[in-house]
Design a protein around this motif. Structure first.
Motif, short mmCIF file in Angstrom:
data_model
loop_
_atom_site.label_atom_id
_atom_site.label_comp_id
_atom_site.label_asym_id
_atom_site.label_seq_id
_atom_site.Cartn_x
_atom_site.Cartn_y
_atom_site.Cartn_z
N LYS A 2 84.62 15.95 33.00
CA LYS A 2 84.21 16.17 34.38
C LYS A 2 83.14 15.17 34.80
CE LYS A 2 82.71 19.77 37.51
NZ LYS A 2 82.31 21.14 37.65
N GLU A 3 82.15 14.91 33.93
CA GLU A 3 81.08 13.96 34.23
C GLU A 3 81.65 12.56 34.41
OE1 GLU A 3 77.48 12.69 35.28
OE2 GLU A 3 77.90 14.77 34.78
N ARG A 4 82.60 12.18 33.60
CA ARG A 4 83.22 10.86 33.72
C ARG A 4 83.97 10.73 35.05
NH1 ARG A 4 88.05 8.19 30.43
NH2 ARG A 4 87.61 6.05 30.93
N ASN A 5 84.67 11.78 35.46
CA ASN A 5 85.38 11.76 36.74
C ASN A 5 84.41 11.65 37.90
OD1 ASN A 5 87.89 11.90 35.58
ND2 ASN A 5 88.06 14.12 35.79
N ARG A 6 83.30 12.35 37.81
CA ARG A 6 82.30 12.28 38.87
C ARG A 6 81.72 10.88 38.95
NH1 ARG A 6 77.54 16.08 38.05
NH2 ARG A 6 79.26 17.37 37.42
N SER A 7 81.43 10.28 37.81
CA SER A 7 80.91 8.92 37.76
C SER A 7 81.92 7.93 38.33
CB SER A 7 80.55 8.55 36.32
OG SER A 7 80.16 7.20 36.25
N GLY A 8 83.17 8.07 37.92
CA GLY A 8 84.22 7.19 38.43
C GLY A 8 84.40 7.36 39.92
N SER A 9 84.28 8.58 40.39
CA SER A 9 84.40 8.88 41.81
C SER A 9 83.25 8.23 42.59
CB SER A 9 84.41 10.38 42.02
OG SER A 9 84.42 10.69 43.38
N LEU A 15 82.30 1.29 45.80
CA LEU A 15 83.15 0.12 45.99
C LEU A 15 83.81 0.17 47.37
CD1 LEU A 15 84.46 -2.49 45.08
CD2 LEU A 15 86.20 -1.12 43.91
N ALA A 16 84.25 1.34 47.79
CA ALA A 16 84.87 1.47 49.12
C ALA A 16 83.86 1.14 50.22
CB ALA A 16 85.42 2.88 49.30
N LEU A 17 82.64 1.65 50.08
CA LEU A 17 81.60 1.37 51.08
C LEU A 17 81.22 -0.11 51.05
CD1 LEU A 17 79.66 2.29 53.25
CD2 LEU A 17 78.10 3.06 51.43
N ALA A 18 81.06 -0.68 49.87
CA ALA A 18 80.73 -2.10 49.76
C ALA A 18 81.83 -2.95 50.36
CB ALA A 18 80.49 -2.48 48.30
N THR A 19 83.08 -2.55 50.19
CA THR A 19 84.21 -3.28 50.77
C THR A 19 84.18 -3.19 52.29
OG1 THR A 19 85.54 -2.91 48.79
CG2 THR A 19 86.72 -3.47 50.81
N GLU A 20 83.79 -2.04 52.80
CA GLU A 20 83.66 -1.89 54.25
C GLU A 20 82.57 -2.81 54.79
OE1 GLU A 20 82.55 1.65 57.39
OE2 GLU A 20 83.52 2.20 55.51
N VAL A 21 81.49 -2.95 54.03
CA VAL A 21 80.35 -3.77 54.46
C VAL A 21 80.60 -5.26 54.23
CG1 VAL A 21 77.89 -4.25 54.07
CG2 VAL A 21 78.72 -1.88 54.09
N PHE A 22 81.10 -5.62 53.04
CA PHE A 22 81.20 -7.03 52.65
C PHE A 22 82.62 -7.58 52.56
CE2 PHE A 22 77.12 -5.67 50.74
CZ PHE A 22 76.29 -6.56 51.39
N GLY A 23 83.62 -6.74 52.74
CA GLY A 23 85.00 -7.21 52.63
C GLY A 23 85.32 -7.69 51.22
N VAL A 24 85.95 -8.84 51.12
CA VAL A 24 86.38 -9.36 49.82
C VAL A 24 85.21 -9.71 48.91
CG1 VAL A 24 88.60 -10.19 50.70
CG2 VAL A 24 86.62 -11.73 50.66
N ASP A 25 84.00 -9.79 49.43
CA ASP A 25 82.82 -10.11 48.62
C ASP A 25 82.13 -8.88 48.04
OD1 ASP A 25 83.09 -12.88 49.03
OD2 ASP A 25 82.11 -12.71 50.98
N THR A 41 71.58 -5.08 38.99
CA THR A 41 72.74 -5.18 39.88
C THR A 41 72.97 -3.80 40.48
OG1 THR A 41 74.39 -4.62 38.22
CG2 THR A 41 73.81 -6.96 38.43
N PRO A 42 73.51 -3.73 41.69
CA PRO A 42 73.80 -2.43 42.27
C PRO A 42 74.72 -1.57 41.40
CG PRO A 42 73.82 -4.08 43.98
CD PRO A 42 73.70 -4.82 42.67
N SER A 43 75.71 -2.19 40.75
CA SER A 43 76.61 -1.39 39.92
C SER A 43 75.88 -0.81 38.71
CB SER A 43 77.83 -2.19 39.50
OG SER A 43 77.46 -3.33 38.77
N ALA A 44 75.01 -1.59 38.07
CA ALA A 44 74.25 -1.09 36.92
C ALA A 44 73.25 -0.03 37.35
CB ALA A 44 73.54 -2.24 36.21
N PHE A 45 72.58 -0.26 38.47
CA PHE A 45 71.62 0.71 38.97
C PHE A 45 72.30 2.04 39.28
CE2 PHE A 45 68.59 2.57 41.92
CZ PHE A 45 67.37 2.23 41.36
N ALA A 46 73.46 1.97 39.90
CA ALA A 46 74.22 3.18 40.21
C ALA A 46 74.65 3.90 38.94
CB ALA A 46 75.44 2.83 41.07
#
Length: 67
Positions: A2-9, A15-25, A41-46
């Motif tokens: 369950k924790e892994r699914n929450r983390s993946g979610s 990623l969806a929000l970053a894509t909305e903000v930055f597109g392909v970047d 990095t944002p991904s490591a911090f998250a």
């Protein structure tokens, strides 16, 4: 499992929000060290529990708000 699914979610949501903000970047932004995250990095911090902080930064960038 369950924790892994929450983390993946949370990662997928960022990623969806970053894509909305930055597109392909989006992935590049998530993997670039950021001074508002003490140089992490944002991904490591998250992954270390800072999902809401990264989301806050993305929303501020997207809507022109203060971080």
């Amino acid at each position: 499992m369950k924790e892994r699914n929450r983390s993946g979610s949370a990662e997928a949501s960022l990623l969806a929000l970053a894509t909305e903000v930055f597109g392909v970047d989006a992935r590049a932004w998530l993997e670039t060290p950021h001074h508002f995250l003490s140089g992490a990095t944002p991904s490591a911090f998250a992954a270390d529990g800072g999902v809401e902080r990264v989301r806050s930064i993305l929303l501020a960038i997207h809507y022109g708000g203060a971080v």
